[in-house]
Write a protein that holds these residues in place. Sequence first.
Motif, PDB file in Angstrom:
ATOM      1  N   VAL A  41       0.825  -1.206   0.000  1.00 58.09           N
ATOM      2  CA  VAL A  41       0.000   0.000   0.000  1.00 58.09           C
ATOM      3  C   VAL A  41       0.862   1.260   0.000  1.00 58.09           C
ATOM      4  CG1 VAL A  41      -1.675   1.334   1.346  1.00 58.09           C
ATOM      5  CG2 VAL A  41      -1.984  -1.104   1.074  1.00 58.09           C
ATOM      6  N   ARG A  42       2.004   1.216   0.663  1.00 55.21           N
ATOM      7  CA  ARG A  42       2.843   2.419   0.785  1.00 55.21           C
ATOM      8  C   ARG A  42       3.377   2.904  -0.552  1.00 55.21           C
ATOM      9  NH1 ARG A  42       6.139   1.000   6.272  1.00 55.21           N
ATOM     10  NH2 ARG A  42       4.341   1.179   7.647  1.00 55.21           N
ATOM     11  N   ASN A  43       3.820   1.970  -1.411  1.00 50.23           N
ATOM     12  CA  ASN A  43       4.402   2.411  -2.682  1.00 50.23           C
ATOM     13  C   ASN A  43       3.571   2.004  -3.896  1.00 50.23           C
ATOM     14  OD1 ASN A  43       4.952  -0.308  -3.050  1.00 50.23           O
ATOM     15  ND2 ASN A  43       7.134  -0.136  -2.676  1.00 50.23           N
ATOM     16  N   ARG A  63      -5.355  -3.610  -8.465  1.00 54.02           N
ATOM     17  CA  ARG A  63      -5.372  -2.135  -8.511  1.00 54.02           C
ATOM     18  C   ARG A  63      -6.658  -1.580  -7.900  1.00 54.02           C
ATOM     19  NH1 ARG A  63      -0.895  -0.613 -10.037  1.00 54.02           N
ATOM     20  NH2 ARG A  63       0.280  -1.416 -11.793  1.00 54.02           N
ATOM     21  N   ASP A  64      -7.778  -2.235  -8.180  1.00 52.16           N
ATOM     22  CA  ASP A  64      -9.057  -1.804  -7.612  1.00 52.16           C
ATOM     23  C   ASP A  64      -9.026  -1.915  -6.089  1.00 52.16           C
ATOM     24  OD1 ASP A  64     -11.922  -1.062  -7.792  1.00 52.16           O
ATOM     25  OD2 ASP A  64     -12.231  -3.105  -7.057  1.00 52.16           O
ATOM     26  N   TRP A  65      -8.532  -3.056  -5.580  1.00 52.70           N
ATOM     27  CA  TRP A  65      -8.434  -3.227  -4.136  1.00 52.70           C
ATOM     28  C   TRP A  65      -7.511  -2.173  -3.540  1.00 52.70           C
ATOM     29  CZ3 TRP A  65      -4.496  -3.868  -0.686  1.00 52.70           C
ATOM     30  CH2 TRP A  65      -4.873  -4.174   0.624  1.00 52.70           C
ATOM     31  N   LEU A  66      -6.375  -1.936  -4.177  1.00 54.68           N
ATOM     32  CA  LEU A  66      -5.395  -0.967  -3.688  1.00 54.68           C
ATOM     33  C   LEU A  66      -6.010   0.425  -3.597  1.00 54.68           C
ATOM     34  CD1 LEU A  66      -2.491  -0.242  -2.859  1.00 54.68           C
ATOM     35  CD2 LEU A  66      -1.949  -0.064  -5.291  1.00 54.68           C
ATOM     36  N   GLU A  67      -6.738   0.817  -4.628  1.00 57.47           N
ATOM     37  CA  GLU A  67      -7.380   2.138  -4.639  1.00 57.47           C
ATOM     38  C   GLU A  67      -8.407   2.264  -3.510  1.00 57.47           C
ATOM     39  OE1 GLU A  67     -10.440   4.083  -7.707  1.00 57.47           O
ATOM     40  OE2 GLU A  67      -8.461   3.705  -8.585  1.00 57.47           O
ATOM     41  N   ARG A  68      -9.225   1.236  -3.342  1.00 53.98           N
ATOM     42  CA  ARG A  68     -10.226   1.264  -2.275  1.00 53.98           C
ATOM     43  C   ARG A  68      -9.571   1.238  -0.895  1.00 53.98           C
ATOM     44  NH1 ARG A  68     -13.048  -3.288  -2.336  1.00 53.98           N
ATOM     45  NH2 ARG A  68     -11.943  -4.240  -4.061  1.00 53.98           N
ATOM     46  N   ALA A  74      -7.222   6.421   4.435  1.00 49.05           N
ATOM     47  CA  ALA A  74      -7.255   7.887   4.558  1.00 49.05           C
ATOM     48  C   ALA A  74      -8.479   8.323   5.358  1.00 49.05           C
ATOM     49  CB  ALA A  74      -7.248   8.530   3.179  1.00 49.05           C
ATOM     50  N   ALA A  75      -9.623   7.704   5.103  1.00 51.73           N
ATOM     51  CA  ALA A  75     -10.837   8.038   5.853  1.00 51.73           C
ATOM     52  C   ALA A  75     -10.672   7.675   7.327  1.00 51.73           C
ATOM     53  CB  ALA A  75     -12.038   7.322   5.250  1.00 51.73           C
ATOM     54  N   ARG A  76     -10.035   6.557   7.595  1.00 50.49           N
ATOM     55  CA  ARG A  76      -9.793   6.162   8.987  1.00 50.49           C
ATOM     56  C   ARG A  76      -8.868   7.137   9.688  1.00 50.49           C
ATOM     57  NH1 ARG A  76      -8.905  -0.389   8.640  1.00 50.49           N
ATOM     58  NH2 ARG A  76     -11.079  -0.924   8.240  1.00 50.49           N
ATOM     59  N   ASP A  77      -7.871   7.644   8.979  1.00 53.83           N
ATOM     60  CA  ASP A  77      -6.968   8.641   9.578  1.00 53.83           C
ATOM     61  C   ASP A  77      -7.741   9.872  10.015  1.00 53.83           C
ATOM     62  OD1 ASP A  77      -4.682   7.107   9.319  1.00 53.83           O
ATOM     63  OD2 ASP A  77      -3.970   8.137   7.513  1.00 53.83           O
ATOM     64  N   ILE A  78      -8.599  10.377   9.139  1.00 52.39           N
ATOM     65  CA  ILE A  78      -9.394  11.563   9.478  1.00 52.39           C
ATOM     66  C   ILE A  78     -10.328  11.257  10.643  1.00 52.39           C
ATOM     67  CG2 ILE A  78     -11.186  13.145   8.627  1.00 52.39           C
ATOM     68  CD1 ILE A  78      -8.348  13.739   7.589  1.00 52.39           C
TER      69      ILE A  78
END
Length: 138
Positions: A41-43, A63-68, A74-78
């Motif tokens: 996920v990081r790179n 790629r679809d899984w990675l994008e989701r 990001a939503a969890r971080d917020i």
Amino acid sequence: MSGDLPDYYFRIRENGAAVFRVDTENRQRRIEMEQIAIINVRNGEIKPHGDRALSGADTAACRDWLERRVALLAARDIDDILRAVDAMNLTTQWAQAKATDAQLEEVTDALLLAMHDLRSVLVRKKAERLLQGGAAET
């Protein structure tokens, strides 16, 4: 049951996932999972597992899984930050209304240092954004 299962299973790892192709179309009618890739996920890297080559469908699913996954993290971080704001407000109320002198003595220095550190970072980042915004306008 086989119609309900997805074609791929993503086993979450600390930095991404191990990707498995799910197969139920075999003679024993058992669920078989064959590892086909590792996702970072990081790179954003998708590495085939072993000597295998990924099909276009495999790569698209990864790629679809990675994008989701990136969007979910990001939503969890917020959400975590907004929970921290709630915790700060509850801490303020506790300090004002319920805390004893001994309790305040135990936590005051740690809270003040953490809040000072956070404030310093937020002020610096806000100033950087304002300067970048001003530079973009000129």
